[in-house]
Write an enzyme that holds these catalytic residues in place. Structure first.
Site, PDB file in Angstrom:
ATOM      1  N   ASP A 211       1.657   6.091   5.641  1.00 30.25           N
ATOM      2  CA  ASP A 211       0.683   5.194   5.040  1.00 30.25           C
ATOM      3  C   ASP A 211       1.190   4.549   3.742  1.00 30.25           C
ATOM      4  OD1 ASP A 211      -1.735   4.012   5.645  1.00 30.25           O
ATOM      5  OD2 ASP A 211      -2.935   5.429   4.485  1.00 30.25           O
TER       6      ASP A 211
ATOM      7  N   LYS B 242      -9.983  12.830   8.234  1.00 36.04           N
ATOM      8  CA  LYS B 242      -9.540  12.431   9.567  1.00 36.04           C
ATOM      9  C   LYS B 242      -9.472  13.666  10.477  1.00 36.04           C
ATOM     10  CE  LYS B 242      -6.500   8.563   8.199  1.00 36.04           C
ATOM     11  NZ  LYS B 242      -7.181   7.462   8.895  1.00 36.04           N
TER      12      LYS B 242
ATOM     13  N   ASP C  32     -12.052   7.282   3.694  1.00 40.19           N
ATOM     14  CA  ASP C  32     -10.877   6.989   4.516  1.00 40.19           C
ATOM     15  C   ASP C  32     -10.525   5.494   4.485  1.00 40.19           C
ATOM     16  OD1 ASP C  32      -8.755   7.497   6.155  1.00 40.19           O
ATOM     17  OD2 ASP C  32      -9.931   7.724   7.991  1.00 40.19           O
TER      18      ASP C  32
ATOM     19  N   GLU D 241      -9.392   3.753   2.095  1.00 42.64           N
ATOM     20  CA  GLU D 241      -8.858   3.878   0.735  1.00 42.64           C
ATOM     21  C   GLU D 241      -7.810   2.819   0.408  1.00 42.64           C
ATOM     22  OE1 GLU D 241      -7.614   5.353   3.268  1.00 42.64           O
ATOM     23  OE2 GLU D 241      -5.480   5.005   2.964  1.00 42.64           O
TER      24      GLU D 241
ATOM     25  N   ARG E 266      -7.769  -0.433   0.772  1.00 44.40           N
ATOM     26  CA  ARG E 266      -8.359  -1.588   0.081  1.00 44.40           C
ATOM     27  C   ARG E 266      -8.684  -1.258  -1.377  1.00 44.40           C
ATOM     28  NH1 ARG E 266     -12.558  -1.618   4.880  1.00 44.40           N
ATOM     29  NH2 ARG E 266     -10.686  -0.788   5.836  1.00 44.40           N
TER      30      ARG E 266
ATOM     31  N   LYS F  18       0.847  -1.200   0.000  1.00 43.84           N
ATOM     32  CA  LYS F  18       0.000   0.000   0.000  1.00 43.84           C
ATOM     33  C   LYS F  18       0.879   1.246   0.000  1.00 43.84           C
ATOM     34  CE  LYS F  18      -3.257   2.551   2.994  1.00 43.84           C
ATOM     35  NZ  LYS F  18      -4.157   2.499   4.176  1.00 43.84           N
TER      36      LYS F  18
ATOM     37  N   ASP G 104      -2.397  10.099   3.929  1.00 45.46           N
ATOM     38  CA  ASP G 104      -3.805   9.730   4.082  1.00 45.46           C
ATOM     39  C   ASP G 104      -4.506  10.748   4.968  1.00 45.46           C
ATOM     40  OD1 ASP G 104      -6.248   8.550   4.264  1.00 45.46           O
ATOM     41  OD2 ASP G 104      -5.601   6.830   5.471  1.00 45.46           O
TER      42      ASP G 104
HETATM   43  N1  BES Z   1      -4.261   4.328   6.966  1.00 48.74           N
HETATM   44  C1  BES Z   1      -5.424   4.069   7.729  1.00 48.74           C
HETATM   45  C2  BES Z   1      -5.214   2.994   8.782  1.00 48.74           C
HETATM   46  C3  BES Z   1      -4.333   3.367   9.953  1.00 48.74           C
HETATM   47  C4  BES Z   1      -4.889   3.870  11.099  1.00 48.74           C
HETATM   48  C5  BES Z   1      -2.973   3.126   9.919  1.00 48.74           C
HETATM   49  C6  BES Z   1      -4.084   4.175  12.178  1.00 48.74           C
HETATM   50  C7  BES Z   1      -2.169   3.435  10.991  1.00 48.74           C
HETATM   51  C8  BES Z   1      -2.722   3.948  12.122  1.00 48.74           C
HETATM   52  C9  BES Z   1      -6.554   3.594   6.823  1.00 48.74           C
HETATM   53  O1  BES Z   1      -6.556   4.099   5.542  1.00 48.74           O
HETATM   54  C10 BES Z   1      -7.828   4.010   7.456  1.00 48.74           C
HETATM   55  O2  BES Z   1      -8.040   5.187   7.559  1.00 48.74           O
HETATM   56  N2  BES Z   1      -8.642   3.052   7.848  1.00 48.74           N
HETATM   57  C11 BES Z   1      -9.877   3.337   8.487  1.00 48.74           C
HETATM   58  C12 BES Z   1     -10.920   2.430   7.900  1.00 48.74           C
HETATM   59  C13 BES Z   1     -12.326   2.758   8.323  1.00 48.74           C
HETATM   60  C14 BES Z   1     -12.767   4.071   7.735  1.00 48.74           C
HETATM   61  C15 BES Z   1     -13.237   1.629   7.865  1.00 48.74           C
HETATM   62  C16 BES Z   1      -9.708   3.068   9.974  1.00 48.74           C
HETATM   63  O3  BES Z   1      -9.023   2.108  10.333  1.00 48.74           O
HETATM   64  O4  BES Z   1     -10.216   3.848  10.766  1.00 48.74           O
HETATM   65 ZN    ZN Z   2      -4.741   4.673   4.781  1.00 48.70          ZN
HETATM   66 MN    MN Z   3      -7.556   5.973   5.398  1.00 43.86          MN
END
Ligand code: BES
Ligand code: ZN
Ligand code: MN
Length: 501
Positions: free
Chosen positions: A277, A266, A336, A338, A340, A254, A259
């Site tokens: 990220d 966020k 967010d 993203e 996947r 990824k 992000d």
């Molecule tokens: N890059 C984040 C995941 C992440 C969170 C990595 C904290 C490192 C530390 C990812 O893109 C994300 O934002 N995921 C969301 C998914 C949700 C919206 C279903 C998450 O985990 O909150």
């Molecule tokens: Zn992310």
């Molecule tokens: Mn995200």
């Protein structure tokens, strides 16, 4: 790496310091080394991991370094002890580390030295690029002292350790660099430099080419950003591959260089570390760059879909539907989620290489951090043998992973009203598993393992071989997996529940 490491067969008197390992209970690893129990007691040194005590001797500093329990002595303990040693003697210009007494029942010489080199390399890492002045570290060279008879095996371990430690540094540098400078196009430039140096072939798709290749997931995430996306593909061909049936392993990383969450923005706090990220992409680039030096004997294809995830007037909106590389459609209900979306295209491209195995690495979900914390990565997949191989590679590499299930009954959680699937489940649901289940839609019938490295990709403490910031987590595990892949052979078709498909 900026400490020079060499192998020697004698403790040298011209180095500023000499280190000796000491087990818990104050038993020296090299017998005959004197350990003063009164001094150790006074400095509360018991030989535990992370402990050290310094003594001034005849013109040479002497460091006793904790090696932990005698019974659990292995490469992990050595990596930690070597890291602690490097910190203990950091103000000396040169030092040697006595490894002449490594126990017979412990790890053999080459892996032992490899772990020591990883520990020294990891703990002396510095990222000074963004400081106006940095005190240069004194420690310039370390000699590892082994028995005369072990010098050949030790040199082997040194070479392998250096290849791995350098790769970890490459990944850490990429991740630590701020998003303003590590844009998708810059990441692709660095990948080209790595490819050039390591003799890899590389293809980089720009936005227009990504459109021609129907990378709808990547383009959908990139829509809101002023920075154009890139799709990086690196290929490593082992030296002995001519004509022989060599397995192919595809790595997918990824590569979200920042992000923000997109329109599903966020919080300020939530995006503070989001330059990280692209850690998965960094691991893929670093690993490909090290395949040759690490003597990897399988074909490796590395794929990194790279883009920012930003909000703007052109950004993908919640409710929009994206068509990915393999034709499957995803309703984006939260921009967010993203990772996947870009991995959907990355994995579909990997499948087209007809690989024997696919391994992806991604800072994918906060839910995985809630489940496993900051130190342990989640591993999921569709093939128990491949997952087992990843688990044992991670164990040998000293990078903790934990196997999480992909219950097929949870697939209903990503059912969409209008598209093939939606990109999120419900709040409070099994976030890490649901993300894994979405990825599974894009791996076809290939054996596949997914590493969610959201927790261990970075750290906020200096500990052993880790420095605050990017850790390069995954580099060692994947290089270990690729190095042992031939030995395990192409994984057979086993389902996640252990049954043969
Ligand atoms: N890059 C984040 C995941 C992440 C969170 C990595 C904290 C490192 C530390 C990812 O893109 C994300 O934002 N995921 C969301 C998914 C949700 C919206 C279903 C998450 O985990 O909150
Ligand atoms: Zn992310
Ligand atoms: Mn995200």
């Amino acid at each position: 790496m900026n400490v020079e490491i060499s192998i020697a067969s004698e403790t040298r008197s011209d180095t500023a310091a000499v280190g000796h390992l000491v087990f818990e209970g104050l038993v020296p690893v090299t017998s005959g080394i004197e350990v003063d129990p009164v001094l150790c007691e006074m400095r509360s040194f018991a030989g535990k991991p992370g402990e050290y005590v310094l003594e001034t001797g005849q013109g040479q500093l002497r460091a006793l370094v904790g090696a932990g329990e005698m019974d659990s002595f292995g490469t992990k303990a050595l990596r930690r002890a070597a890291a602690t040693f490097a910190r203990a003697v950091s103000s000396c210009k040169s030092a040697c580390l006595d490894l002449t007494g490594l126990p017979e029942n412990g790890p053999s010489v080459a892996p032992a030295i490899q772990a020591v080199v990883e520990g020294i390399g990891g703990s002396t890492y510095q990222f000074g690029r963004y400081r106006s002045s940095e005190k240069p570290r004194a420690l310039g060279s370390v000699a590892l002292v082994v028995k005369e008879a072990d010098t050949v095996a030790a040199a082997e371990g040194l070479a392998r350790g250096l290849a791995i430690a350098r790769a970890v540094d490459v990944a850490r540098d990429l991740v630590n660099t701020p998003a303003a400078d590590m844009t998708p196009s810059r990441l692709a430039e660095v990948a080209s430099e790595v490819a050039q140096e390591a003799g890899l072939s590389i293809t980089v798709l720009d936005e227009e080419q990504a459109r021609a290749e129907r990378l709808g997931g990547l383009l959908g995430v990139a829509r809101g950003s002023a920075e154009p996306p890139r799709l990086i593909k690196l290929s490593y061909e082992p030296a002995q591959s001519q004509g022989a049936a060599v397995p192919t392993v595809a790595l997918v990383g990824k590569g979200i260089t920042f992000d923000s969450g997109g329109l599903s923005l966020k919080s300020g706090e939530g995006m503070m570390a989001m330059k990280d990220d692209m850690s998965g992409a960094a691991v893929v680039i670093a690993v490909l760059g090290a395949c040759k030096a690490a003597g990897v004997n399988v074909r490796v294809v590395g794929i990194a879909p790279c883009t920012e995830n930003m909000p703007s007037g052109t950004a993908t909106k919640p409710g929009d539907v994206l068509t990915t590389r393999n034709g499957k459609t995803i309703e984006v209900l939260n921009t967010d989620a993203e990772g996947r979306l870009v991995l959907a295209d990355g994995l579909a491209l990997a499948v087209e290489e007809a690989p024997d195995a696919i391994v992806d690495l991604a800072t994918l979900t906060g839910a995985c951090v809630v489940a496993l914390g900051a130190e342990v990565a989640g591993v999921m997949g569709n093939d128990s043998r491949l997952i087992g191989a990843v688990e044992s590679a991670a164990e040998r590499a000293g990078e903790p992973v934990w196997h999480l299930p992909l219950p097929q009954s949870y697939k209903k959680l990503h059912e969409s009203n209008i598209a093939d699937m939606k990109n999120i489940g419900r709040p409070g649901g099994p976030g890490a598993l649901l993300a894994g289940l979405i990825l599974e839609e894009f791996v076809g019938d290939r054996p596949w393992a997914h590493l969610d490295i959201a927790g261990p990709a970075n750290t906020d403490e200096d500990a052993f071989d880790q420095r605050k910031g990017a850790t390069g987590f995954g580099v060692r595990t994947v290089l270990e997996l690729l190095s042992s892949y031939e030995a395990i052979g192409a994984p057979a078709d086993h389902a996640a529940d252990g049954s043969v498909r």
